[in-house]
Design a protein around this motif. Sequence first.
Motif, mmCIF file in Angstrom:
data_model
loop_
_atom_site.group_PDB
_atom_site.id
_atom_site.type_symbol
_atom_site.label_atom_id
_atom_site.label_comp_id
_atom_site.label_asym_id
_atom_site.label_seq_id
_atom_site.Cartn_x
_atom_site.Cartn_y
_atom_site.Cartn_z
ATOM 1 N N VAL A 72 -12.674 -8.029 10.143
ATOM 2 C CA VAL A 72 -11.658 -9.030 10.476
ATOM 3 C C VAL A 72 -10.293 -8.393 10.677
ATOM 4 O O VAL A 72 -9.277 -9.093 10.771
ATOM 5 N N GLY A 73 -10.240 -7.050 10.726
ATOM 6 C CA GLY A 73 -9.032 -6.329 11.105
ATOM 7 C C GLY A 73 -7.811 -6.664 10.277
ATOM 8 O O GLY A 73 -7.832 -6.657 9.054
ATOM 9 N N ARG A 74 -6.755 -6.981 10.992
ATOM 10 C CA ARG A 74 -5.462 -7.183 10.354
ATOM 11 C C ARG A 74 -5.453 -8.336 9.374
ATOM 12 O O ARG A 74 -4.655 -8.360 8.435
ATOM 13 N N MET A 75 -6.318 -9.318 9.576
ATOM 14 C CA MET A 75 -6.328 -10.492 8.701
ATOM 15 C C MET A 75 -6.562 -10.105 7.250
ATOM 16 O O MET A 75 -6.007 -10.727 6.330
ATOM 17 N N GLY A 76 -7.365 -9.064 7.027
ATOM 18 C CA GLY A 76 -7.672 -8.661 5.665
ATOM 19 C C GLY A 76 -6.467 -8.135 4.917
ATOM 20 O O GLY A 76 -6.093 -8.669 3.867
ATOM 21 N N TRP A 77 -5.792 -7.096 5.472
ATOM 22 C CA TRP A 77 -4.686 -6.515 4.728
ATOM 23 C C TRP A 77 -3.478 -7.430 4.697
ATOM 24 O O TRP A 77 -2.693 -7.425 3.737
ATOM 25 N N LYS A 78 -3.312 -8.256 5.731
ATOM 26 C CA LYS A 78 -2.205 -9.223 5.698
ATOM 27 C C LYS A 78 -2.400 -10.227 4.571
ATOM 28 O O LYS A 78 -1.446 -10.587 3.862
ATOM 29 N N SER A 79 -3.630 -10.697 4.404
ATOM 30 C CA SER A 79 -3.915 -11.658 3.337
ATOM 31 C C SER A 79 -3.634 -11.052 1.970
ATOM 32 O O SER A 79 -2.950 -11.658 1.129
ATOM 33 N N LEU A 80 -4.156 -9.853 1.723
ATOM 34 C CA LEU A 80 -3.983 -9.215 0.425
ATOM 35 C C LEU A 80 -2.516 -8.900 0.149
ATOM 36 O O LEU A 80 -2.033 -9.057 -0.980
ATOM 37 N N LEU A 81 -1.791 -8.469 1.187
ATOM 38 C CA LEU A 81 -0.365 -8.186 1.018
ATOM 39 C C LEU A 81 0.400 -9.462 0.673
ATOM 40 O O LEU A 81 1.241 -9.481 -0.238
ATOM 41 N N TYR A 82 0.090 -10.533 1.394
ATOM 42 C CA TYR A 82 0.751 -11.815 1.127
ATOM 43 C C TYR A 82 0.442 -12.303 -0.284
ATOM 44 O O TYR A 82 1.341 -12.738 -1.019
ATOM 45 N N PHE A 83 -0.825 -12.223 -0.670
ATOM 46 C CA PHE A 83 -1.220 -12.667 -2.010
ATOM 47 C C PHE A 83 -0.445 -11.908 -3.089
ATOM 48 O O PHE A 83 0.047 -12.501 -4.057
ATOM 49 N N GLU A 84 -0.362 -10.591 -2.929
ATOM 50 C CA GLU A 84 0.290 -9.774 -3.960
ATOM 51 C C GLU A 84 1.776 -10.089 -4.053
ATOM 52 O O GLU A 84 2.339 -10.195 -5.148
#
Length: 470
Positions: A121-133
């Motif tokens: 899912v490319g960018r969606m993964g690290w963007k989600s985790l970054l936002y969550f943190e």
Amino acid sequence: MSLKKSNTIIYLSAALATQAALTGVLHLLWPELLSDAVLMASRWLGLLAVIGYCLKKASLTTWIFGSMLIGIVIGVDFPELAMNLKVVSQVFLKLIKTVIAPLLFGTLVVGIAGHSNLKQVGRMGWKSLLYFELVTTLALIIGLVAINISQAGVGIELPEGDVPLQGTARGWQEVILHIFPENIAKSIYEGEILQIVLFSILFGIGLALVKDGEKKRVMLSFTESLSEVMFNFTRVIMYFAPFGVGAAIAYTVGEMGLGILVNLFHLLATLYVALLGFLVLVLLPIAYLLKIPVIKFLKAISEPVSIAFATTSSEAALPKAMEAMEKFGVPRKIVAFVMPTGYSFNLDGTTLYLALASIFVAQAAGIQMGIEDQILMVLTLMLTSKGVAGIPRASLIILMGTAASFNLPMAPIFLILAIDELMDMARTSVNVIGNCLATVVIAKWEGEFGLEASDPIAQPVTEPELINEL
């Protein structure tokens, strides 16, 4: 006939409860007006109303509320009996402690290894985790600031045996060494939650890197099953919660008197103000910054949030929340990825509560935690809160583990348990609001908010496509 009988029970219960409340008010205004015998009779008639209502509703939430009132009255009228009820609350504590290690291990390993296909899912993964943190860290900071301002735990006098002899002062070398487990069985036995979390994270990463699909599937299936079993185990233990809560509050009132309730309501008010501050200072600016229609968003989430508030369970609201976000304009592929991931990594209300409650425990124990210790506790909670299950009172497990890691007593946690239902309603609602907003934020970042999805099921991303995206 049955309807009339039901209405009669309701009216009688309301009358008995009202007279007890009025009698209590009169006693506060004019202490000499009523005799102790009259006050005692009034209280127990009021309890009959409470018990009747609990029997009629027959829900765990109602019984927890009812057990709080029963415990208070027992503590006031029969303090010696209340002191002997401590063993009941200790049994409940032991049952809760058994859940900590396997629940954290299962949820963290599944949360990491189960999403090891983030490349698809490319960018969606690290963007989600970054936002969550980022968001959960802000929640932790707000909780920390709120409890340091309100000082809700200051002034509580705990029984002598429940306060540790030393605080949490350690050298930085000792702090670093204490994070790493030398024997996971020893860490579980001693309740070292941070060591369990680190082991689980490394185990999850190792499982994610396993190339053999069959071996990976077997272990992932085991950890998923372990998580599900521990969720159910926690639910079973919670059926004992009314007894544990009632015994805990009875022992507390019998030992320390009714004055302790002032501190509890002070803590409750602190949490509600802090959660409101988080919504206004963090989530609302995010919505405005990304030009999310706030009024429309609030209407969309009203039903899942009301479910979360009533059931005190984030999981209970999950299906309706996913459906609401799809209708709001978030593609299914984004909802299906962000929402479940957020239930492991983005429980904003719970993380704020954990920071606030942990410092409350230290304040109640008379332990002065320096800024270094508080920062270390926040860093610990940044990890441990990621393993919180979205079920009622799962945060209590994390709180107990964190208190044990920092050499804090368990007695103040029993005080929190007495009002945990009221606290859980608010923090669970904020959890759902935060995760719903997260799906919209990721959809905005991906440029897919409000677009009609041509295929309801996300297509897997091939490696060349992923490289192009990155």
